[in-house]
Motif scaffolding. Structure first.
Motif, PDB file in Angstrom:
ATOM      1  N   ARG A 179      28.980  46.934  37.792  1.00 16.27           N
ATOM      2  CA  ARG A 179      29.141  45.816  36.794  1.00 16.27           C
ATOM      3  C   ARG A 179      30.545  45.264  36.788  1.00 16.27           C
ATOM      4  N   PHE A 180      30.453  44.018  37.109  1.00 12.73           N
ATOM      5  CA  PHE A 180      31.973  43.522  36.964  1.00 12.73           C
ATOM      6  C   PHE A 180      32.268  43.086  35.667  1.00 12.73           C
ATOM      7  N   VAL A 181      33.521  43.436  35.497  1.00  9.89           N
ATOM      8  CA  VAL A 181      34.608  43.359  34.445  1.00  9.89           C
ATOM      9  C   VAL A 181      35.734  42.142  34.458  1.00  9.89           C
ATOM     10  N   GLU A 182      35.526  41.234  33.560  1.00 13.48           N
ATOM     11  CA  GLU A 182      36.621  40.176  33.573  1.00 13.48           C
ATOM     12  C   GLU A 182      37.957  40.880  33.494  1.00 13.48           C
ATOM     13  N   ALA A 183      38.807  40.406  34.303  1.00 10.97           N
ATOM     14  CA  ALA A 183      40.329  41.067  34.510  1.00 10.97           C
ATOM     15  C   ALA A 183      40.819  39.653  34.199  1.00 10.97           C
ATOM     16  N   PRO A 184      42.420  40.207  33.453  1.00 12.88           N
ATOM     17  CA  PRO A 184      43.410  39.070  32.766  1.00 12.88           C
ATOM     18  C   PRO A 184      44.151  38.702  34.001  1.00 12.88           C
ATOM     19  N   TYR A 185      44.206  39.283  35.241  1.00 11.90           N
ATOM     20  CA  TYR A 185      45.198  39.179  36.336  1.00 11.90           C
ATOM     21  C   TYR A 185      44.126  38.945  37.403  1.00 11.90           C
ATOM     22  N   GLU A 186      44.886  38.457  38.673  1.00 14.28           N
ATOM     23  CA  GLU A 186      44.335  38.133  40.110  1.00 14.28           C
ATOM     24  C   GLU A 186      43.679  39.751  40.528  1.00 14.28           C
TER      25      GLU A 186
END
Length: 138
Positions: A98-105
């Protein structure tokens, strides 16, 4: 790990293939090898044009030809890719990513390894989505 059939889980950075967190067992008893291998697989799926979401808006007319409208953009490395979940089944196991949104590259995904004989695939997918939604990364 309270899900029926759960054998192991990891939070993996999909660009580098590093396991940022892990619990339970890993296929082949090596969390780092599992993280690197699943990251390569996840990155391939997330960046492949077949799986990218089409652009928003009305569909191009069939008579307009291939140059009509913008093409679907590849997944941005710092955002959640167009792919949400990947489910791999083997004769003895389920592997849920499950892909998770990350606030960084650099993107993240959760990898859950389940014993197929004891797991409930639908319930596990729902719980993974809930967990990913609640996960806060700073």
């Amino acid at each position: 790990m309270t899900l029926p059939g759960a054998r192991g889980a990891a939070l993996v950075e999909w660009i580098s293939g590093l396991a940022l967190g892990r619990i339970g067992e890993a296929p082949g008893d090596d969390h780092e090898e599992m993280a690197a291998a699943t990251a390569e697989f996840a990155r391939s799926a997330a960046e492949h044009p077949v799986f990218t979401a089409p652009p928003a808006g009305p569909p191009a007319s069939p008579s307009a030809g291939p140059s009509a409208g913008p093409a679907a953009a590849p997944a941005d490395a710092g955002r959640t890719p167009a792919v949400e979940d990947i489910v791999v089944t083997t004769p003895t196991a389920y592997h849920l990513l499950r892909f998770v949104e990350a606030p960084y590259e650099g993107g993240l995904f959760l990898h859950l390894w389940l014993d197929r004989g004891h797991a409930n695939l639908a319930l596990s997918l729902l719980r993974m989505r809930e967990l990913a939604h609640k996960l806060v990364l700073a």
